[in-house]
Write a protein that holds these residues in place. Structure first.
Motif, mmCIF file in Angstrom:
data_model
loop_
_atom_site.group_PDB
_atom_site.id
_atom_site.type_symbol
_atom_site.label_atom_id
_atom_site.label_comp_id
_atom_site.label_asym_id
_atom_site.label_seq_id
_atom_site.Cartn_x
_atom_site.Cartn_y
_atom_site.Cartn_z
ATOM 1 N N ARG A 28 -15.204 -10.568 -45.166
ATOM 2 C CA ARG A 28 -13.855 -10.875 -44.682
ATOM 3 C C ARG A 28 -13.234 -11.951 -45.547
ATOM 4 N N PHE A 29 -11.939 -11.776 -45.842
ATOM 5 C CA PHE A 29 -11.217 -12.788 -46.594
ATOM 6 C C PHE A 29 -9.765 -12.797 -46.149
ATOM 7 N N ARG A 30 -9.111 -13.940 -46.361
ATOM 8 C CA ARG A 30 -7.728 -14.115 -45.890
ATOM 9 C C ARG A 30 -6.754 -13.307 -46.717
ATOM 10 N N THR A 31 -5.732 -12.809 -46.016
ATOM 11 C CA THR A 31 -4.630 -12.106 -46.659
ATOM 12 C C THR A 31 -3.331 -12.644 -46.069
ATOM 13 N N SER A 32 -2.248 -12.054 -46.442
ATOM 14 C CA SER A 32 -0.945 -12.462 -45.928
ATOM 15 C C SER A 32 -0.837 -12.163 -44.432
ATOM 16 N N ARG A 33 -0.203 -13.060 -43.718
ATOM 17 C CA ARG A 33 0.046 -12.825 -42.284
ATOM 18 C C ARG A 33 1.028 -11.673 -42.072
ATOM 19 N N ASN A 34 1.776 -11.328 -43.105
ATOM 20 C CA ASN A 34 2.758 -10.252 -43.005
ATOM 21 C C ASN A 34 2.172 -8.860 -43.241
ATOM 22 N N LEU A 35 0.897 -8.805 -43.613
ATOM 23 C CA LEU A 35 0.254 -7.514 -43.843
ATOM 24 C C LEU A 35 0.084 -6.786 -42.515
ATOM 25 N N ARG A 36 0.661 -5.592 -42.421
ATOM 26 C CA ARG A 36 0.508 -4.772 -41.219
ATOM 27 C C ARG A 36 -0.741 -3.927 -41.282
ATOM 28 N N ARG A 37 -0.872 -3.208 -42.433
ATOM 29 C CA ARG A 37 -2.025 -2.318 -42.577
ATOM 30 C C ARG A 37 -2.110 -1.817 -44.009
ATOM 31 N N TYR A 38 -3.295 -1.369 -44.346
ATOM 32 C CA TYR A 38 -3.489 -0.689 -45.622
ATOM 33 C C TYR A 38 -3.213 0.785 -45.398
ATOM 34 N N LEU A 39 -2.529 1.405 -46.331
ATOM 35 C CA LEU A 39 -2.154 2.811 -46.194
ATOM 36 C C LEU A 39 -3.143 3.741 -46.893
ATOM 37 N N ASN A 40 -3.456 3.446 -48.137
ATOM 38 C CA ASN A 40 -4.439 4.265 -48.847
ATOM 39 C C ASN A 40 -4.950 3.529 -50.072
ATOM 40 N N GLU A 64 -0.951 -3.224 -53.980
ATOM 41 C CA GLU A 64 -1.730 -4.468 -53.979
ATOM 42 C C GLU A 64 -2.949 -4.299 -54.857
ATOM 43 N N TYR A 65 -3.457 -5.409 -55.354
ATOM 44 C CA TYR A 65 -4.639 -5.422 -56.208
ATOM 45 C C TYR A 65 -5.646 -6.400 -55.617
ATOM 46 N N ILE A 66 -6.859 -5.933 -55.393
ATOM 47 C CA ILE A 66 -7.913 -6.770 -54.820
ATOM 48 C C ILE A 66 -9.091 -6.763 -55.792
ATOM 49 N N ASP A 67 -9.522 -7.940 -56.197
ATOM 50 C CA ASP A 67 -10.688 -8.070 -57.059
ATOM 51 C C ASP A 67 -11.809 -8.686 -56.226
ATOM 52 N N LEU A 68 -12.803 -7.876 -55.886
ATOM 53 C CA LEU A 68 -13.897 -8.325 -55.032
ATOM 54 C C LEU A 68 -14.956 -9.135 -55.763
ATOM 55 N N VAL A 69 -15.028 -9.016 -57.074
ATOM 56 C CA VAL A 69 -16.091 -9.692 -57.821
ATOM 57 C C VAL A 69 -16.074 -11.201 -57.595
ATOM 58 N N PRO A 70 -14.958 -11.912 -57.773
ATOM 59 C CA PRO A 70 -14.995 -13.363 -57.541
ATOM 60 C C PRO A 70 -15.268 -13.720 -56.074
ATOM 61 N N ILE A 71 -14.837 -12.885 -55.160
ATOM 62 C CA ILE A 71 -15.106 -13.138 -53.741
ATOM 63 C C ILE A 71 -16.602 -13.078 -53.485
ATOM 64 N N LEU A 72 -17.254 -12.034 -53.979
ATOM 65 C CA LEU A 72 -18.704 -11.898 -53.793
ATOM 66 C C LEU A 72 -19.463 -13.013 -54.510
ATOM 67 N N GLU A 73 -19.026 -13.375 -55.710
ATOM 68 C CA GLU A 73 -19.692 -14.453 -56.437
ATOM 69 C C GLU A 73 -19.558 -15.785 -55.717
ATOM 70 N N ASN A 74 -18.419 -16.043 -55.079
ATOM 71 C CA ASN A 74 -18.247 -17.267 -54.294
ATOM 72 C C ASN A 74 -19.159 -17.293 -53.076
ATOM 73 N N LEU A 75 -19.615 -16.119 -52.637
ATOM 74 C CA LEU A 75 -20.574 -16.025 -51.532
ATOM 75 C C LEU A 75 -22.018 -15.999 -52.044
#
Length: 92
Positions: A28-40, A64-75
């Protein structure tokens, strides 16, 4: 591609958080409070995701662009080992 579950991850959002889940993991990671949902999910490339999302105040989908590598490395996770078995990502 037909999903067999073992090689499929899911992307979802809950309030200001995004959840990337696969196997027994849920990152889990923070995103914008304005995000309603992911479409595809448009693209999955070994930790890099291109996804269309719906936001409050926007008239259409936003890419949107999400890079999971730095998130996982921070964990302190081995990003390459964690992401290697994932062949596709679906919106939950």
């Amino acid at each position: 591609m037909v999903s067999d579950g073992a090689h499929t991850a899911r992307l979802s959002c809950d309030g200001p958080y995004t959840c990337f889940s696969f196997g027994s993991h849920c990152i889990r990671f923070r995103t914008s409070r304005n995000l309603r949902r992911y479409l595809n999910v448009k693209t999955w490339d070994r930790g890099y995701i291109v996804v269309e999302a719906e936001y409050d105040g926007q008239n259409g989908p936003v890419e949107e662009y999400i890079d999971l590598v730095p998130i996982l490395e921070n964990l302190y996770l081995d990003a390459e080992a964690v992401l290697a078995p994932i062949e596709e990502v679906l919106v939950a």
